[in-house]
Write an enzyme that holds these catalytic residues in place. Structure first.
Site, PDB file in Angstrom:
ATOM      1  N   LYS A   1       0.853  -1.185   0.000  1.00 23.02           N
ATOM      2  CA  LYS A   1       0.000   0.000   0.000  1.00 23.02           C
ATOM      3  C   LYS A   1       0.892   1.240   0.000  1.00 23.02           C
ATOM      4  O   LYS A   1       1.822   1.344   0.818  1.00 23.02           O
ATOM      5  CB  LYS A   1      -0.852  -0.028   1.265  1.00 23.02           C
ATOM      6  CG  LYS A   1      -2.183   0.654   1.166  1.00 23.02           C
ATOM      7  CD  LYS A   1      -2.965   0.339   2.444  1.00 23.02           C
ATOM      8  CE  LYS A   1      -4.330   0.954   2.437  1.00 23.02           C
ATOM      9  NZ  LYS A   1      -4.992   0.775   3.736  1.00 23.02           N
TER      10      LYS A   1
HETATM   11  O1  G3P Z   1      -9.336   1.852   4.779  1.00 25.93           O
HETATM   12  C1  G3P Z   1      -8.983   3.119   5.248  1.00 25.93           C
HETATM   13  C2  G3P Z   1      -9.446   3.284   6.622  1.00 25.93           C
HETATM   14  O2  G3P Z   1      -8.701   2.515   7.514  1.00 25.93           O
HETATM   15  C3  G3P Z   1      -9.557   4.691   7.066  1.00 25.93           C
HETATM   16  O3  G3P Z   1     -10.736   4.761   7.746  1.00 25.93           O
HETATM   17  O4  G3P Z   1     -12.368   5.660   9.308  1.00 25.93           O
HETATM   18  O5  G3P Z   1      -9.916   6.175   9.609  1.00 25.93           O
HETATM   19  O6  G3P Z   1     -11.211   7.220   7.765  1.00 25.93           O
HETATM   20  P1  G3P Z   1     -11.072   6.030   8.667  1.00 25.93           P
END
Ligand code: G3P
Length: 217
Positions: free
Chosen positions: A83
């Site tokens: 990634k």
């Molecule tokens: O897949 C990306 C994720 O881990 C980010 O999520 O909720 O931190 O924006 P969030």
């Protein structure tokens, strides 16, 4: 639509995997922190558990170091997806690693143009972050629809991996738009099975069944 579990907690992944409902896993530095585990050890464990792609993120910010980190991560298992963030150096890393046959997930995508250039650089997956756009009053689902249209216009092979999913509504809307993959925390994936009418209906059935005085076993 493929389901990826967005977590580095092995027990959570194992539970979903046993049910056969996940096709891969995504992690990031914040999720590694949350897991409290060593990145190399936990990533290898997840790769051994799950058949599909497992995203592990590089943490360097310059291409030369990012490529070295990516190559090290890629050696952990055949199903590693490296990634990289959607920066110029990230795109250079994407091009190099994908040319070497490594799957690459380009993350932190917030615009259709970013998704377009990542596809040109050979990304296996593009990760548009829905929830974080919603956080700043921009509809994240519109971005998924825009990328779907652009990728279909030109037959790009890059898969749309809808990320930063916070609600069950995000999941069904992404499925309607045609995202190839969605990655969500296990708590959101489990909520997909819930409906208050299911709970109410079951409660009534149990009450009536008790009144019959019967047993099945
Ligand atoms: O897949 C990306 C994720 O881990 C980010 O999520 O909720 O931190 O924006 P969030």
């Amino acid at each position: 639509m493929k389901f990826f579990a967005d977590t580095a907690v092995v027990d959570e992944i194992a539970e979903l995997n046993e049910l056969g409902i996940i096709d891969g896993v995504t992690t990031n530095p914040s999720l590694i922190l949350k897991s409290g585990r060593d990145i190399l050890e936990v990533t290898k464990e997840i790769c051994d558990l799950v058949d599909g792609p497992v995203s592990a993120e590089v943490v360097a910010t310059e291409a030369e170091e990012m490529i070295k980190e990516g190559r090290k991560l890629a050696k952990l298992a055949d199903n590693i997806t490296v990634k990289v963030p959607l920066t110029w150096d990230g795109l250079k890393t994407c091009k190099t690693l994908s040319s070497e046959g490594t799957m690459v997930n380009v993350t932190l995508c917030f615009s259709a143009n970013q998704a377009l250039i990542a596809a040109k650089a050979g990304a296996t997956f593009i990760s548009p972050f829905i929830g974080r756009l919603d956080d700043i009053n921009i509809d994240g689902l519109d971005l998924i629809a825009d990328i779907r249209q652009i990728y279909d216009n030109y037959d790009f092979d890059t898969e749309i991996l809808a990320a930063s999913i916070r609600t069950v509504n995000h999941v069904s809307e992404c499925a309607k738009i045609g995202a190839d993959v969605m990655t969500a925390p296990p708590s959101v994936i489990k909520k997909l099975a819930q409906h208050p009418l299911t709970d109410a209906g079951l409660e009534q059935f149990m009450k009536d069944w008790a009144k019959t005085g019967q047993n099945i076993l």
